[in-house]
Design a protein around this motif. Structure first.
Motif, PDB file in Angstrom:
ATOM      1  N   LEU A   1       5.243 -12.204 -12.305  1.00 37.18           N
ATOM      2  CA  LEU A   1       4.123 -11.483 -12.913  1.00 37.18           C
ATOM      3  C   LEU A   1       4.304  -9.973 -12.784  1.00 37.18           C
ATOM      4  CD1 LEU A   1       1.109 -13.662 -11.752  1.00 37.18           C
ATOM      5  CD2 LEU A   1       2.065 -13.487 -14.057  1.00 37.18           C
ATOM      6  N   LEU A   2       4.717  -9.516 -11.614  1.00 36.62           N
ATOM      7  CA  LEU A   2       4.866  -8.073 -11.402  1.00 36.62           C
ATOM      8  C   LEU A   2       6.016  -7.491 -12.212  1.00 36.62           C
ATOM      9  CD1 LEU A   2       4.109  -8.001  -7.615  1.00 36.62           C
ATOM     10  CD2 LEU A   2       2.835  -6.771  -9.372  1.00 36.62           C
ATOM     11  N   LEU A   3       7.055  -8.262 -12.401  1.00 35.57           N
ATOM     12  CA  LEU A   3       8.183  -7.749 -13.185  1.00 35.57           C
ATOM     13  C   LEU A   3       7.875  -7.716 -14.673  1.00 35.57           C
ATOM     14  CD1 LEU A   3      11.179  -9.354 -11.284  1.00 35.57           C
ATOM     15  CD2 LEU A   3      10.668  -6.905 -11.506  1.00 35.57           C
ATOM     16  N   TYR A   4       6.932  -8.547 -15.108  1.00 39.20           N
ATOM     17  CA  TYR A   4       6.650  -8.610 -16.543  1.00 39.20           C
ATOM     18  C   TYR A   4       5.282  -8.106 -16.954  1.00 39.20           C
ATOM     19  CZ  TYR A   4      11.086 -10.847 -16.715  1.00 39.20           C
ATOM     20  OH  TYR A   4      12.434 -11.077 -16.597  1.00 39.20           O
ATOM     21  N   LEU A   5       4.479  -7.620 -15.985  1.00 41.97           N
ATOM     22  CA  LEU A   5       3.222  -6.970 -16.358  1.00 41.97           C
ATOM     23  C   LEU A   5       3.542  -5.648 -17.041  1.00 41.97           C
ATOM     24  CD1 LEU A   5       0.871  -7.348 -13.250  1.00 41.97           C
ATOM     25  CD2 LEU A   5       0.527  -8.325 -15.506  1.00 41.97           C
ATOM     26  N   PRO A   6       2.839  -5.335 -18.110  1.00 42.23           N
ATOM     27  CA  PRO A   6       3.101  -4.035 -18.732  1.00 42.23           C
ATOM     28  C   PRO A   6       2.522  -2.921 -17.878  1.00 42.23           C
ATOM     29  CG  PRO A   6       1.391  -5.247 -19.918  1.00 42.23           C
ATOM     30  CD  PRO A   6       1.875  -6.136 -18.814  1.00 42.23           C
ATOM     31  N   PRO A   7       2.969  -1.717 -17.905  1.00 41.33           N
ATOM     32  CA  PRO A   7       4.146  -1.278 -18.655  1.00 41.33           C
ATOM     33  C   PRO A   7       5.390  -1.227 -17.779  1.00 41.33           C
ATOM     34  CG  PRO A   7       2.897   0.625 -17.981  1.00 41.33           C
ATOM     35  CD  PRO A   7       2.201  -0.588 -17.406  1.00 41.33           C
ATOM     36  N   TYR A   8       6.310  -2.123 -17.978  1.00 41.75           N
ATOM     37  CA  TYR A   8       7.607  -2.036 -17.322  1.00 41.75           C
ATOM     38  C   TYR A   8       8.322  -0.849 -17.947  1.00 41.75           C
ATOM     39  CZ  TYR A   8      11.976  -3.404 -15.244  1.00 41.75           C
ATOM     40  OH  TYR A   8      13.107  -3.411 -14.509  1.00 41.75           O
ATOM     41  N   PRO A   9       9.070  -0.009 -17.262  1.00 41.01           N
ATOM     42  CA  PRO A   9       9.669  -0.182 -15.952  1.00 41.01           C
ATOM     43  C   PRO A   9       8.922   0.498 -14.819  1.00 41.01           C
ATOM     44  CG  PRO A   9      10.790   1.602 -17.048  1.00 41.01           C
ATOM     45  CD  PRO A   9       9.708   1.106 -17.989  1.00 41.01           C
ATOM     46  N   LEU A  10       7.725   1.037 -15.064  1.00 41.93           N
ATOM     47  CA  LEU A  10       7.024   1.728 -13.990  1.00 41.93           C
ATOM     48  C   LEU A  10       6.656   0.809 -12.832  1.00 41.93           C
ATOM     49  CD1 LEU A  10       4.668   4.115 -15.986  1.00 41.93           C
ATOM     50  CD2 LEU A  10       6.791   4.680 -14.790  1.00 41.93           C
ATOM     51  N   ASN A  11       6.545  -0.482 -13.082  1.00 38.62           N
ATOM     52  CA  ASN A  11       6.169  -1.407 -12.024  1.00 38.62           C
ATOM     53  C   ASN A  11       7.367  -2.078 -11.371  1.00 38.62           C
ATOM     54  OD1 ASN A  11       6.689  -2.806 -14.380  1.00 38.62           O
ATOM     55  ND2 ASN A  11       5.236  -4.417 -13.964  1.00 38.62           N
ATOM     56  N   TYR A  12       8.579  -1.572 -11.618  1.00 36.77           N
ATOM     57  CA  TYR A  12       9.778  -2.208 -11.071  1.00 36.77           C
ATOM     58  C   TYR A  12       9.765  -2.234  -9.544  1.00 36.77           C
ATOM     59  CZ  TYR A  12      11.897   2.188  -9.634  1.00 36.77           C
ATOM     60  OH  TYR A  12      12.153   3.373  -9.007  1.00 36.77           O
ATOM     61  N   VAL A  13       9.173  -1.242  -8.902  1.00 37.24           N
ATOM     62  CA  VAL A  13       9.150  -1.208  -7.438  1.00 37.24           C
ATOM     63  C   VAL A  13       8.380  -2.414  -6.910  1.00 37.24           C
ATOM     64  CG1 VAL A  13       8.323   0.045  -5.405  1.00 37.24           C
ATOM     65  CG2 VAL A  13       9.397   1.288  -7.285  1.00 37.24           C
ATOM     66  N   PHE A  14       7.211  -2.667  -7.437  1.00 33.46           N
ATOM     67  CA  PHE A  14       6.382  -3.780  -6.964  1.00 33.46           C
ATOM     68  C   PHE A  14       7.064  -5.122  -7.240  1.00 33.46           C
ATOM     69  CE2 PHE A  14       3.508  -0.255  -7.594  1.00 33.46           C
ATOM     70  CZ  PHE A  14       2.724  -0.307  -6.456  1.00 33.46           C
ATOM     71  N   GLY A  15       7.582  -5.279  -8.441  1.00 32.68           N
ATOM     72  CA  GLY A  15       8.259  -6.529  -8.797  1.00 32.68           C
ATOM     73  C   GLY A  15       9.513  -6.762  -7.980  1.00 32.68           C
TER      74      GLY A  15
ATOM     75  N   LEU B   1       0.840  -1.206   0.000  1.00 34.15           N
ATOM     76  CA  LEU B   1       0.000   0.000   0.000  1.00 34.15           C
ATOM     77  C   LEU B   1       0.872   1.252   0.000  1.00 34.15           C
ATOM     78  CD1 LEU B   1      -2.965  -0.965   2.360  1.00 34.15           C
ATOM     79  CD2 LEU B   1      -2.988  -0.719  -0.141  1.00 34.15           C
ATOM     80  N   ALA B   2       1.975   1.223   0.740  1.00 32.19           N
ATOM     81  CA  ALA B   2       2.917   2.352   0.718  1.00 32.19           C
ATOM     82  C   ALA B   2       3.496   2.518  -0.683  1.00 32.19           C
ATOM     83  CB  ALA B   2       4.033   2.135   1.734  1.00 32.19           C
ATOM     84  N   ALA B   3       3.840   1.410  -1.319  1.00 31.36           N
ATOM     85  CA  ALA B   3       4.373   1.478  -2.688  1.00 31.36           C
ATOM     86  C   ALA B   3       3.347   2.084  -3.637  1.00 31.36           C
ATOM     87  CB  ALA B   3       4.797   0.086  -3.158  1.00 31.36           C
ATOM     88  N   PHE B   4       2.077   1.737  -3.436  1.00 31.41           N
ATOM     89  CA  PHE B   4       1.020   2.320  -4.264  1.00 31.41           C
ATOM     90  C   PHE B   4       1.014   3.838  -4.136  1.00 31.41           C
ATOM     91  CE2 PHE B   4      -3.425   3.941  -3.956  1.00 31.41           C
ATOM     92  CZ  PHE B   4      -3.683   4.019  -5.318  1.00 31.41           C
ATOM     93  N   PHE B   5       1.095   4.330  -2.909  1.00 34.61           N
ATOM     94  CA  PHE B   5       1.043   5.773  -2.694  1.00 34.61           C
ATOM     95  C   PHE B   5       2.334   6.486  -3.071  1.00 34.61           C
ATOM     96  CE2 PHE B   5      -2.388   4.413   0.202  1.00 34.61           C
ATOM     97  CZ  PHE B   5      -3.416   5.190  -0.325  1.00 34.61           C
ATOM     98  N   LEU B   6       3.454   5.787  -3.043  1.00 36.98           N
ATOM     99  CA  LEU B   6       4.751   6.435  -3.259  1.00 36.98           C
ATOM    100  C   LEU B   6       5.348   6.209  -4.641  1.00 36.98           C
ATOM    101  CD1 LEU B   6       6.313   5.630   0.241  1.00 36.98           C
ATOM    102  CD2 LEU B   6       5.384   7.824  -0.548  1.00 36.98           C
ATOM    103  N   THR B   7       4.740   5.335  -5.433  1.00 36.65           N
ATOM    104  CA  THR B   7       5.286   5.045  -6.758  1.00 36.65           C
ATOM    105  C   THR B   7       4.729   6.027  -7.779  1.00 36.65           C
ATOM    106  OG1 THR B   7       5.511   2.724  -6.227  1.00 36.65           O
ATOM    107  CG2 THR B   7       5.502   3.286  -8.554  1.00 36.65           C
ATOM    108  N   PRO B   8       5.631   6.676  -8.519  1.00 38.02           N
ATOM    109  CA  PRO B   8       5.173   7.645  -9.527  1.00 38.02           C
ATOM    110  C   PRO B   8       4.689   6.940 -10.799  1.00 38.02           C
ATOM    111  CG  PRO B   8       7.551   7.548  -9.534  1.00 38.02           C
ATOM    112  CD  PRO B   8       7.081   6.625  -8.443  1.00 38.02           C
ATOM    113  N   ALA B   9       3.488   6.463 -10.765  1.00 39.01           N
ATOM    114  CA  ALA B   9       2.896   5.798 -11.924  1.00 39.01           C
ATOM    115  C   ALA B   9       1.428   6.172 -11.979  1.00 39.01           C
ATOM    116  CB  ALA B   9       3.063   4.286 -11.808  1.00 39.01           C
ATOM    117  N   LYS B  10       0.767   5.743 -13.014  1.00 35.91           N
ATOM    118  CA  LYS B  10      -0.668   5.996 -13.127  1.00 35.91           C
ATOM    119  C   LYS B  10      -1.373   5.300 -11.972  1.00 35.91           C
ATOM    120  CE  LYS B  10      -0.479   6.393 -18.079  1.00 35.91           C
ATOM    121  NZ  LYS B  10      -0.741   5.785 -19.368  1.00 35.91           N
ATOM    122  N   PRO B  11      -2.282   5.992 -11.292  1.00 32.38           N
ATOM    123  CA  PRO B  11      -2.937   5.397 -10.108  1.00 32.38           C
ATOM    124  C   PRO B  11      -3.618   4.061 -10.382  1.00 32.38           C
ATOM    125  CG  PRO B  11      -3.433   7.732 -10.246  1.00 32.38           C
ATOM    126  CD  PRO B  11      -2.701   7.371 -11.516  1.00 32.38           C
TER     127      PRO B  11
END
Length: 186
Positions: A93-107, A24-34
């Motif tokens: 799954l998290l490392l390869y869900l599009p659009p990488y690299p915005l999801n690198y924090v979760f993966g 949940l912290a990553a959700f709020f702190l990651t600069p990506a589309k909500p």
């Protein structure tokens, strides 16, 4: 009263609960589309908290565990192997869900859970380690890596959880310290 407080700390800082807080912290702190960040947070929570909970409940209902805390070292191996598999699947799954690299924090965070649990599972084969402390120290280390100084105060959470695990006689001091050190290093 001390026992109630110790049980509260053990539950509040349970590895699955910490996973929910972290993602949940990553959700709020990651600069990506909500919407994308929320999807990644839900996937991460599913693989890091919900599936491990289902595994433990399944093993409990099957009579393969004495308690939900996995207190007996000999009973830990099979659920930890299954949980580790789910962590690696979630990381993949998290490392390869599009659009990488915005999801690198979760993966990356999910991959940390997977590798820490893999090492903890290996150690559990020979010796009991505090996975409660590993499940807190590892995510805190990752949070400091990603979010720097704002995450530092949360290191204080290691103190009440260490006290609780010792007070409840779930671990000795070496099991607590190794859980913290192993997870932080991995």
């Amino acid at each position: 009263m001390k026992e109630k407080i110790a049980r509260f700390f053990s539950l509040f800082f349970h590895p699955s609960a910490v996973a929910i807080y972290l993602f949940l912290a990553a959700f709020f702190l990651t600069p990506a589309k909500p919407a994308a960040s929320f999807l990644w947070a839900l996937v991460a929570i599913f693989f890091s908290a919900i599936l491990p909970g289902i595994v433990v409940i399944g093993f409990l209902k099957g009579g393969l565990l004495s308690d939900a805390d996995l207190s007996e070292r000999a009973e830990r191996l099979r659920p930890y192997i299954l949980i580790t598999f789910f962590y690696f699947l979630g990381a993949f799954l998290l490392l390869y869900l599009p659009p990488y690299p915005l999801n690198y924090v979760f993966g990356t965070l999910m991959a940390c859970y997977a590798t820490v649990t893999l090492v903890g599972t290996f150690i559990t084969y020979f010796w009991k380690i505090s996975m409660h402390l590993a499940g807190l120290a590892g995510p805190l280390t990752a949070a400091i890596f990603f979010w720097r100084a704002p995450a530092l105060p949360f290191l204080l959470a290691l103190l009440p959880l260490s006290w609780a695990r010792l007070y409840l006689r779930k671990h000795n001091i070496w099991q607590v310290l190794v859980g913290i050190l192993m997870s932080s290093l991995v």
